[in-house]
Design a protein around this motif. Structure first.
Motif, PDB file in Angstrom:
ATOM      1  N   GLU A  54      -6.033   0.908  22.294  1.00  0.00           N
ATOM      2  CA  GLU A  54      -5.704   0.623  23.688  1.00  0.00           C
ATOM      3  C   GLU A  54      -5.036  -0.739  23.845  1.00  0.00           C
ATOM      4  O   GLU A  54      -4.460  -1.030  24.893  1.00  0.00           O
ATOM      5  CB  GLU A  54      -6.965   0.692  24.561  1.00  0.00           C
ATOM      6  CG  GLU A  54      -8.028  -0.360  24.256  1.00  0.00           C
ATOM      7  CD  GLU A  54      -8.997   0.065  23.149  1.00  0.00           C
ATOM      8  OE1 GLU A  54      -8.688   1.039  22.435  1.00  0.00           O
ATOM      9  OE2 GLU A  54     -10.043  -0.580  23.005  1.00  0.00           O
ATOM     10  N   SER A  55      -5.150  -1.584  22.830  1.00  0.00           N
ATOM     11  CA  SER A  55      -4.573  -2.923  22.882  1.00  0.00           C
ATOM     12  C   SER A  55      -4.679  -3.509  21.484  1.00  0.00           C
ATOM     13  O   SER A  55      -5.335  -2.945  20.614  1.00  0.00           O
ATOM     14  CB  SER A  55      -5.357  -3.823  23.859  1.00  0.00           C
ATOM     15  OG  SER A  55      -6.666  -4.074  23.344  1.00  0.00           O
ATOM     16  N   LEU A  57      -6.351  -6.131  20.889  1.00  0.00           N
ATOM     17  CA  LEU A  57      -7.773  -6.486  20.792  1.00  0.00           C
ATOM     18  C   LEU A  57      -8.552  -5.305  20.230  1.00  0.00           C
ATOM     19  O   LEU A  57      -9.382  -5.445  19.328  1.00  0.00           O
ATOM     20  CB  LEU A  57      -8.339  -6.834  22.168  1.00  0.00           C
ATOM     21  CG  LEU A  57      -7.957  -8.169  22.766  1.00  0.00           C
ATOM     22  CD1 LEU A  57      -8.396  -8.222  24.224  1.00  0.00           C
ATOM     23  CD2 LEU A  57      -8.599  -9.289  21.990  1.00  0.00           C
ATOM     24  N   GLY A  58      -8.277  -4.130  20.799  1.00  0.00           N
ATOM     25  CA  GLY A  58      -8.938  -2.925  20.313  1.00  0.00           C
ATOM     26  C   GLY A  58      -8.586  -2.680  18.850  1.00  0.00           C
ATOM     27  O   GLY A  58      -9.459  -2.431  18.018  1.00  0.00           O
TER      28      GLY A  58
ATOM     29  N   ARG B  77     -16.258  -6.165  22.330  1.00  0.00           N
ATOM     30  CA  ARG B  77     -15.444  -5.330  21.432  1.00  0.00           C
ATOM     31  C   ARG B  77     -16.259  -4.297  20.658  1.00  0.00           C
ATOM     32  O   ARG B  77     -15.720  -3.617  19.784  1.00  0.00           O
ATOM     33  CB  ARG B  77     -14.666  -6.193  20.435  1.00  0.00           C
ATOM     34  CG  ARG B  77     -14.042  -7.436  21.018  1.00  0.00           C
ATOM     35  CD  ARG B  77     -12.898  -7.154  21.979  1.00  0.00           C
ATOM     36  NE  ARG B  77     -12.451  -8.421  22.536  1.00  0.00           N
ATOM     37  CZ  ARG B  77     -12.224  -8.651  23.817  1.00  0.00           C
ATOM     38  NH1 ARG B  77     -12.384  -7.687  24.703  1.00  0.00           N
ATOM     39  NH2 ARG B  77     -11.829  -9.832  24.222  1.00  0.00           N
ATOM     40  N   ALA B  80     -14.845  -0.809  20.132  1.00  0.00           N
ATOM     41  CA  ALA B  80     -13.712  -0.752  19.199  1.00  0.00           C
ATOM     42  C   ALA B  80     -14.218  -0.826  17.760  1.00  0.00           C
ATOM     43  O   ALA B  80     -13.773  -0.066  16.890  1.00  0.00           O
ATOM     44  CB  ALA B  80     -12.729  -1.890  19.475  1.00  0.00           C
ATOM     45  N   MET B  81     -15.169  -1.724  17.510  1.00  0.00           N
ATOM     46  CA  MET B  81     -15.734  -1.815  16.156  1.00  0.00           C
ATOM     47  C   MET B  81     -16.424  -0.517  15.773  1.00  0.00           C
ATOM     48  O   MET B  81     -16.287  -0.017  14.650  1.00  0.00           O
ATOM     49  CB  MET B  81     -16.762  -2.952  16.120  1.00  0.00           C
ATOM     50  CG  MET B  81     -16.321  -4.119  15.278  1.00  0.00           C
ATOM     51  SD  MET B  81     -17.663  -5.301  15.099  1.00  0.00           S
ATOM     52  CE  MET B  81     -17.762  -5.377  13.310  1.00  0.00           C
ATOM     53  N   GLY B 109     -11.957  -2.800  28.821  1.00  0.00           N
ATOM     54  CA  GLY B 109     -10.876  -2.035  28.180  1.00  0.00           C
ATOM     55  C   GLY B 109     -11.405  -1.206  27.029  1.00  0.00           C
ATOM     56  O   GLY B 109     -11.086  -0.011  26.897  1.00  0.00           O
ATOM     57  N   GLU B 110     -12.226  -1.829  26.191  1.00  0.00           N
ATOM     58  CA  GLU B 110     -12.719  -1.138  24.995  1.00  0.00           C
ATOM     59  C   GLU B 110     -13.611   0.039  25.367  1.00  0.00           C
ATOM     60  O   GLU B 110     -13.509   1.116  24.787  1.00  0.00           O
ATOM     61  CB  GLU B 110     -13.495  -2.118  24.100  1.00  0.00           C
ATOM     62  CG  GLU B 110     -12.610  -3.093  23.319  1.00  0.00           C
ATOM     63  CD  GLU B 110     -12.005  -4.200  24.172  1.00  0.00           C
ATOM     64  OE1 GLU B 110     -12.454  -4.406  25.315  1.00  0.00           O
ATOM     65  OE2 GLU B 110     -11.068  -4.864  23.692  1.00  0.00           O
ATOM     66  N   HIS B 113     -11.620   3.059  26.998  1.00  0.00           N
ATOM     67  CA  HIS B 113     -10.785   3.826  26.063  1.00  0.00           C
ATOM     68  C   HIS B 113     -11.603   4.539  24.998  1.00  0.00           C
ATOM     69  O   HIS B 113     -11.207   5.616  24.538  1.00  0.00           O
ATOM     70  CB  HIS B 113      -9.702   2.929  25.469  1.00  0.00           C
ATOM     71  CG  HIS B 113      -8.615   2.671  26.461  1.00  0.00           C
ATOM     72  ND1 HIS B 113      -7.549   3.527  26.624  1.00  0.00           N
ATOM     73  CD2 HIS B 113      -8.465   1.703  27.393  1.00  0.00           C
ATOM     74  CE1 HIS B 113      -6.777   3.085  27.598  1.00  0.00           C
ATOM     75  NE2 HIS B 113      -7.303   1.978  28.085  1.00  0.00           N
ATOM     76  N   ARG B 117     -11.181   8.495  24.704  1.00  0.00           N
ATOM     77  CA  ARG B 117     -10.848   9.161  23.435  1.00  0.00           C
ATOM     78  C   ARG B 117     -11.931  10.144  23.019  1.00  0.00           C
ATOM     79  O   ARG B 117     -11.761  10.874  22.046  1.00  0.00           O
ATOM     80  CB  ARG B 117     -10.673   8.119  22.319  1.00  0.00           C
ATOM     81  CG  ARG B 117      -9.422   7.263  22.394  1.00  0.00           C
ATOM     82  CD  ARG B 117      -9.240   6.468  21.104  1.00  0.00           C
ATOM     83  NE  ARG B 117     -10.378   5.628  20.807  1.00  0.00           N
ATOM     84  CZ  ARG B 117     -10.502   4.350  21.148  1.00  0.00           C
ATOM     85  NH1 ARG B 117      -9.538   3.748  21.815  1.00  0.00           N
ATOM     86  NH2 ARG B 117     -11.578   3.669  20.839  1.00  0.00           N
TER      87      ARG B 117
END
Lengths: 370, 258
Positions: A54-55, A57-58, B77, B80-81, B109-110, B113, B117
């Motif tokens: 998504e970025s 950062l992601g 984050r 994402a991790m 954001g993380e 998304h 997903r």
């Protein structure tokens, strides 16, 4: 082996695949996007992981997670995107796990432009993210070298449990050249002694973190990183040299600036000027030793970069005021022509050089006078 | 250590916990939430193949307490991790444990998304209406009028905006398989929370997409309340603003029987 015509960005992507890349996480940004696009086709057909994040950062934190699991993982981006990744990069450094990041550099600061640049040298070489850490940074000057360094980057990252960055000027990502691809290596997932990949009844639990709340423990960590860095400095310096044996003057430049300078050096040689070229391939660790040796037998150095003299500072650290250092830079995405560098070589070879002048200030005045 | 005759033993440390005293403040419900996760992982028999992702915030040291592999993410984050881990090891169980500052502010954001997903990860989301670790600042979940160290006159929605209802928001995403809000303010709700955590992990194991359990929690120290008053605050003030319920129960998740 046959030579094939490949575009830099796609060549890096395929080289990573052949080096055993198991997972890729990225985000679109010019002039890097072809790496992402290529891998979006290539990785799934091999049953490997591709994900558009998504970025940035992601993307970098997905890299962080996959790296903790112990797989070969990479992201690629371009300057503004790499700025966003600096947070994750610092955590990866602090956690002491291997990861590869490619920066296809463009003009800046800010949104800048999408033309080739070397303005992220300091950002890459001298840290970028917060805290005390030392990234390995490789700087190719051709598509073939970008391929070879991509393969090498995974080995270096794993050997030293370190970040390995490749910084290439946007022109190398975008240009097509005849190259030879390495052989496809099968994926060999290693069961690293540090990887958080689940206990699976075989071992005690593992933790990967970059937090050391006790300052003394953090100091020990900082010293461990520094000690590792000393080994890297000792064993991993790489550079290319051209016409140095009898050189009275030496041009120093990395990446595209070094490549353009080589054309200029050849032209100067044809005019009888005894000039050579040193092109650092590892800009971090920096080839301080070889410059130290050169300084003892040459009359002056000319540093050529596509920035305001960021590597110049490292060169001057090696030189320690023993010979005059001159500078020529083009900025903002402007690539110097060989003729410009040749004029600089002629100027340096024919003038009375001084140890007293600040090379950046002298160059700045010449630029402003134009 | 006090030993208890086996026939008198009604309560013990779950195998999912390490033998480490937690650093949490007296009366804080993090300990309860941790215990529920540890019990569920033990009961499902997945401790050996679980990897947790700790946040930045009060639960930054969560990795000390669970008998599983753990990593510690940058602020916000963790999803994402967790994505990076799960994508390269899809057969493992991966969960994040995040607070409201971490998940609903810097990590918005993380989390959005990861949910969009349909990442097969489980998120334990602690909503205690403030930033606990840094000493009680206003969070995206701070109630209107609620005093914090960075909204000393009470949260003024005219200038500081409105609280975010995370579960409702994420439930609109097709990738979300199971998104619910529970509370930890009394034994009945704690039991319901545990059941939800179990369903969330089952959702992951069955590959039914993203799962999240939001847990309304107390922060007595930063709220300047006694622990019992803090529990009352959750019941009387937080539950009305953050109603408990199942916000996303996909057809697959609805089939899960505990």
């Amino acid at each position: 082996m046959t030579r094939e015509l490949w575009k830099g960005n796609e060549a890096i992507a395929e080289a990573a695949v052949r080096a055993g890349l198991e997972a890729y996480f990225g985000y679109p940004i010019t002039p890097q996007t072809e790496v992402l696009e290529y891998l979006s086709r290539r990785m799934p057909e091999l049953g490997r992981t591709f994900l558009q994040a998504e970025s940035e950062l992601g993307a970098i934190n997905m890299v962080y997670g996959a790296a903790c699991a112990g797989v070969r993982v990479m992201s690629t981006s371009s300057s503004p995107g790499v700025s966003l990744m600096m947070e994750g990069l610092s955590y990866i450094a602090g956690t002491e796990i291997p990861a590869v990041l490619v920066n296809v550099m463009r003009g800046g600061p800010g949104l800048g432009n999408i033309a080739p640049s070397q303005a992220d040298y300091s950002h890459a070489v001298h840290g970028g993210g917060h805290g005390d850490y030392f990234p390995i940074v490789l700087a190719p000057a051709s598509v073939q070298e970008a391929i070879d360094l991509t393969v090498l980057s995974f080995d270096l990252a794993e050997k030293y449990r370190s970040i390995c960055m490749i910084i290439l000027d946007g022109s190398i990502g975008q240009m097509m050249e005849p190259i030879q691809m390495p052989e496809m290596k099968p994926i060999q997932r290693k069961d690293w002694e540090w990887a958080t990949n689940g206990k699976m009844g075989k071992r005690e639990r593992r933790i990967l973190t970059s937090i050391y709340l006790d300052p003394y423990a953090e100091e020990v960590t900082n010293l461990r990183l520094l000690e590792r860095w000393k080994h890297i400095q000792q064993d991993e310096v790489r550079y290319k040299e051209y016409f140095l044996d009898d050189a009275e003057f030496v041009v120093i430049g990395f990446g595209t600036a070094g490549r353009v300078a080589l054309s200029a050096v050849r032209a100067a040689r044809a005019q009888g000027i005894k000039v050579g070229l040193l092109r650092p391939v590892t800009v971090s660790p920096f080839p301080h030793k070889v410059i130290d040796e050169l300084v003892q037998r040459v009359q002056g150095l000319l540093v050529v970069e596509m920035n305001t003299g960021q590597m110049l500072e490292d060169v001057r650290l090696s030189v320690k005021g023993r010979v005059p250092v001159e500078f020529y830079g083009r900025l903002g995405g402007v690539v110097p022509f060989p003729d410009e560098v040749l004029s600089e070589i002629q100027r340096v070879a024919s003038s009375r050089l001084s140890l007293e002048v600040n090379p950046r200030e002298e160059w700045f005045e010449r630029m402003m006078a134009h | 250590m006090v030993t208890t005759a086996p026939n008198n033993l009604v309560y013990e440390r779950p195998e999912g916990f390490t033998d480490t005293p937690t650093h949490y403040c007296p009366g804080c419900t993090h300990g309860v939430a941790h215990r529920l996760v540890a019990e569920v992982l033990e009961e499902m028999g997945v401790l050996d193949k679980t990897i947790g992702v700790a946040p930045v915030g009060c639960a930054v040291f969560a990795y000390n307490y669970f008998e599983t592999d753990f990593v510690e993410a940058p602020h916000g984050r963790a999803p994402a991790m967790a994505t990076g881990i799960k994508r390269v090891m899809p057969e493992r169980v991966v969960f994040t444990y995040q607070g409201d500052g971490d998940l609903a502010s810097i990590g918005m954001g993380e989390i959005v998304h990861a949910a969009a997903r349909g990442e097969n990860i489980t998120v334990i989301f602690i909503n205690n209406a403030n930033y606990g670790m840094t000493g009680g600042q206003m969070a995206p979940t701070t109630l209107p009028g609620m005093k914090t160290t960075s909204s000393p006159n009470g949260r003024d929605v005219e200038t500081q905006g409105y609280p975010i209802r995370v579960s409702e928001m994420l439930s609109t995403l097709d990738g979300a398989g199971y998104v619910v809000r529970r509370s930890l303010h009394d034994p009945k709700n704690i039991r319901l929370a545990k059941k939800a955590i179990r369903i969330a992990f089952e959702t992951q194991i069955r590959g039914l997409g993203f799962s999240l359990v939001e847990l309304l929690s107390t922060c007595p120290v930063n709220w300047n309340m006694k622990p019992v008053d803090a529990l009352k605050f959750v019941e009387e003030k937080m539950v009305p603003y953050f109603p408990l319920g199942d916000y996303k129960l996909s057809a697959g998740a609805a089939q899960i029987k505990i």
